[in-house]
Design a protein around this motif. Structure first.
Motif, mmCIF file in Angstrom:
data_model
loop_
_atom_site.group_PDB
_atom_site.id
_atom_site.type_symbol
_atom_site.label_atom_id
_atom_site.label_comp_id
_atom_site.label_asym_id
_atom_site.label_seq_id
_atom_site.Cartn_x
_atom_site.Cartn_y
_atom_site.Cartn_z
ATOM 1 N N ILE A 93 22.494 20.977 -15.950
ATOM 2 C CA ILE A 93 22.597 20.841 -17.405
ATOM 3 C C ILE A 93 23.428 19.621 -17.785
ATOM 4 O O ILE A 93 23.091 18.894 -18.709
ATOM 5 C CB ILE A 93 23.217 22.120 -18.026
ATOM 6 N N LEU A 94 24.514 19.425 -17.064
ATOM 7 C CA LEU A 94 25.430 18.326 -17.366
ATOM 8 C C LEU A 94 25.600 17.422 -16.144
ATOM 9 O O LEU A 94 26.590 17.517 -15.437
ATOM 10 C CB LEU A 94 26.813 18.878 -17.758
ATOM 11 N N PRO A 95 24.612 16.558 -15.877
ATOM 12 C CA PRO A 95 24.678 15.764 -14.644
ATOM 13 C C PRO A 95 25.891 14.829 -14.556
ATOM 14 O O PRO A 95 26.234 14.367 -13.478
ATOM 15 C CB PRO A 95 23.368 14.978 -14.642
ATOM 16 N N THR A 96 26.524 14.565 -15.681
ATOM 17 C CA THR A 96 27.652 13.630 -15.638
ATOM 18 C C THR A 96 29.006 14.332 -15.614
ATOM 19 O O THR A 96 30.038 13.682 -15.651
ATOM 20 C CB THR A 96 27.628 12.681 -16.853
ATOM 21 N N THR A 97 28.989 15.661 -15.565
ATOM 22 C CA THR A 97 30.270 16.364 -15.623
ATOM 23 C C THR A 97 31.143 16.074 -14.397
ATOM 24 O O THR A 97 30.645 15.877 -13.295
ATOM 25 C CB THR A 97 30.077 17.888 -15.802
ATOM 26 N N THR A 98 32.444 16.032 -14.619
ATOM 27 C CA THR A 98 33.364 15.776 -13.508
ATOM 28 C C THR A 98 34.279 16.973 -13.282
ATOM 29 O O THR A 98 35.202 16.922 -12.494
ATOM 30 C CB THR A 98 34.240 14.535 -13.797
ATOM 31 N N THR A 99 34.016 18.058 -14.025
ATOM 32 C CA THR A 99 34.854 19.243 -13.866
ATOM 33 C C THR A 99 33.997 20.484 -13.668
ATOM 34 O O THR A 99 32.871 20.547 -14.144
ATOM 35 C CB THR A 99 35.729 19.481 -15.121
ATOM 36 N N CYS A 100 34.548 21.463 -12.970
ATOM 37 C CA CYS A 100 33.832 22.710 -12.787
ATOM 38 C C CYS A 100 33.928 23.528 -14.081
ATOM 39 O O CYS A 100 34.735 23.211 -14.963
ATOM 40 C CB CYS A 100 34.410 23.493 -11.615
ATOM 41 N N ALA A 101 33.104 24.571 -14.176
ATOM 42 C CA ALA A 101 33.050 25.375 -15.393
ATOM 43 C C ALA A 101 34.412 25.979 -15.729
ATOM 44 O O ALA A 101 34.808 26.048 -16.886
ATOM 45 C CB ALA A 101 32.000 26.473 -15.245
ATOM 46 N N GLU A 102 35.131 26.398 -14.679
ATOM 47 C CA GLU A 102 36.421 27.046 -14.917
ATOM 48 C C GLU A 102 37.443 26.099 -15.521
ATOM 49 O O GLU A 102 38.147 26.449 -16.449
ATOM 50 C CB GLU A 102 36.961 27.619 -13.607
ATOM 51 N N CYS A 103 37.507 24.895 -14.969
ATOM 52 C CA CYS A 103 38.453 23.914 -15.510
ATOM 53 C C CYS A 103 38.059 23.514 -16.924
ATOM 54 O O CYS A 103 38.919 23.343 -17.782
ATOM 55 C CB CYS A 103 38.510 22.680 -14.622
ATOM 56 N N ALA A 104 36.746 23.379 -17.162
ATOM 57 C CA ALA A 104 36.271 23.022 -18.489
ATOM 58 C C ALA A 104 36.636 24.117 -19.490
ATOM 59 O O ALA A 104 37.093 23.845 -20.594
ATOM 60 C CB ALA A 104 34.773 22.794 -18.474
ATOM 61 N N ARG A 105 36.487 25.374 -19.062
ATOM 62 C CA ARG A 105 36.780 26.499 -19.920
ATOM 63 C C ARG A 105 38.280 26.570 -20.231
ATOM 64 O O ARG A 105 38.682 26.856 -21.321
ATOM 65 C CB ARG A 105 36.314 27.804 -19.265
ATOM 66 N N ALA A 106 39.066 26.257 -19.231
ATOM 67 C CA ALA A 106 40.517 26.296 -19.405
ATOM 68 C C ALA A 106 41.012 25.098 -20.226
ATOM 69 O O ALA A 106 42.185 25.044 -20.586
ATOM 70 C CB ALA A 106 41.199 26.343 -18.060
ATOM 71 N N GLY A 107 40.080 24.169 -20.496
ATOM 72 C CA GLY A 107 40.449 23.008 -21.302
ATOM 73 C C GLY A 107 41.368 22.039 -20.568
ATOM 74 O O GLY A 107 42.050 21.251 -21.172
ATOM 75 N N ARG A 108 41.342 22.123 -19.238
ATOM 76 C CA ARG A 108 42.151 21.186 -18.459
ATOM 77 C C ARG A 108 41.514 19.811 -18.531
ATOM 78 O O ARG A 108 40.301 19.689 -18.638
ATOM 79 C CB ARG A 108 42.205 21.631 -16.992
ATOM 80 N N SER A 109 42.319 18.809 -18.442
ATOM 81 C CA SER A 109 41.764 17.453 -18.371
ATOM 82 C C SER A 109 42.598 16.639 -17.408
ATOM 83 O O SER A 109 43.683 17.044 -17.025
ATOM 84 C CB SER A 109 41.742 16.814 -19.760
ATOM 85 N N HIS A 110 42.021 15.507 -17.014
ATOM 86 C CA HIS A 110 42.753 14.692 -16.043
ATOM 87 C C HIS A 110 43.159 13.373 -16.620
ATOM 88 O O HIS A 110 42.947 13.115 -17.777
ATOM 89 C CB HIS A 110 41.917 14.494 -14.775
#
Ligand SMILES: [Zn+2]
Length: 110
Positions: A93-110
């Motif tokens: 769905i998101l070929p450019t994503t750099t984070t897993c679903a869990e990190c995305a859900r937790a709103g973590r960023s780098h």
């Protein structure tokens, strides 16, 4: 017959689509809206939407290039925050994503 698409091929495909879209939007932006009296705001609205789309597409192309880089040099499909493998369905769905679903859900960023 099933054909296996590599992440690189998928990204290249997305990139081609995004670049074609960008060319279309840029052509649209060449036509300046007529802002004279009686023309209404429809032209300006369309123009502004096209501009927003252009900016979005440029971002998209940038992240596709960096995804392509990861697909070629390693690191593609791996979460850049926790290092876990990203769910293939999510990458679908998101070929450019750099984070897993869990990190995305937790709103973590780098
Ligand atoms: Zn993660």
């Amino acid at each position: 017959m099933m054909t296996m698409t590599t992440p690189r091929e998928r990204i290249l495909e997305e990139l081609a689509t995004a670049e074609a879209d960008l060319a279309k939007v840029e052509a649209q932006l060449e036509e300046k809206p007529e802002l004279g009296p009686g023309t209404g705001s429809t032209g300006a609205m369309t123009w502004e939407l096209a501009l927003a789309r252009k900016e979005w597409l440029e971002e998209q192309i940038k992240s596709l290039h960096s995804a392509l880089d990861r697909a070629q040099n390693g690191g593609y499909g791996r979460c850049q925050i926790c290092g876990a493998e990203i769910d293939p369905e999510r990458l679908e769905i998101l070929p450019t994503t750099t984070t897993c679903a869990e990190c995305a859900r937790a709103g973590r960023s780098h």
